[in-house]
Design a protein around this motif. Structure first.
Motif, mmCIF file in Angstrom:
data_model
loop_
_atom_site.group_PDB
_atom_site.id
_atom_site.type_symbol
_atom_site.label_atom_id
_atom_site.label_comp_id
_atom_site.label_asym_id
_atom_site.label_seq_id
_atom_site.Cartn_x
_atom_site.Cartn_y
_atom_site.Cartn_z
ATOM 1 N N PHE A 42 0.764 -1.112 0.067
ATOM 2 C CA PHE A 42 -0.006 -0.022 0.019
ATOM 3 C C PHE A 42 0.878 1.177 0.070
ATOM 4 N N ALA A 43 1.727 1.166 0.813
ATOM 5 C CA ALA A 43 2.798 2.405 0.887
ATOM 6 C C ALA A 43 3.305 2.645 -0.365
ATOM 7 N N ASN A 44 4.125 1.634 -1.227
ATOM 8 C CA ASN A 44 4.486 1.648 -2.338
ATOM 9 C C ASN A 44 3.650 2.198 -3.389
ATOM 10 N N LYS A 45 2.366 1.727 -3.322
ATOM 11 C CA LYS A 45 1.330 2.275 -4.473
ATOM 12 C C LYS A 45 1.061 3.632 -4.160
ATOM 13 N N LYS A 46 0.875 3.986 -2.980
ATOM 14 C CA LYS A 46 0.591 5.489 -2.844
ATOM 15 C C LYS A 46 1.523 6.474 -2.230
#
Length: 83
Positions: free
Chosen positions: A29-33
């Motif tokens: 999630f951190a990478n995507k956002k």
């Protein structure tokens, strides 16, 4: 090995698997956002996505991580998140 010891080991394995899964989902999630892992965790926790993953682990862990990230984003939106 006695049965109680077996149950304790089984419980630990399940718990460690859940922790590993949540960490993987938060990282994705951190990478995507484009967030830090800490900021992603705080956002997901505040908007009930971590609780969702823990509650629905039995189903969610059978899906792809991308599906889990989408589910977390939807849960966050339903709970006031704006990312």
């Amino acid at each position: 090995m006695d049965y109680v010891k077996f149950l304790k080991i089984e419980f630990l394995e399940v718990t460690l698997n859940k922790i590993s899964y949540v960490v993987t989902c938060v990282s994705s999630f951190a990478n995507k956002k484009n967030l830090t892992k800490k900021d992603a965790f705080l956002y997901l926790y505040a908007n009930k996505a971590i609780a969702f993953l823990k509650e629905h682990y039995d189903i969610e862990h059978t899906l792809s991580i991308d599906d889990a990230v989408e589910d977390m984003a939807e849960i966050c939106c339903q709970n006031g998140g704006t990312l």
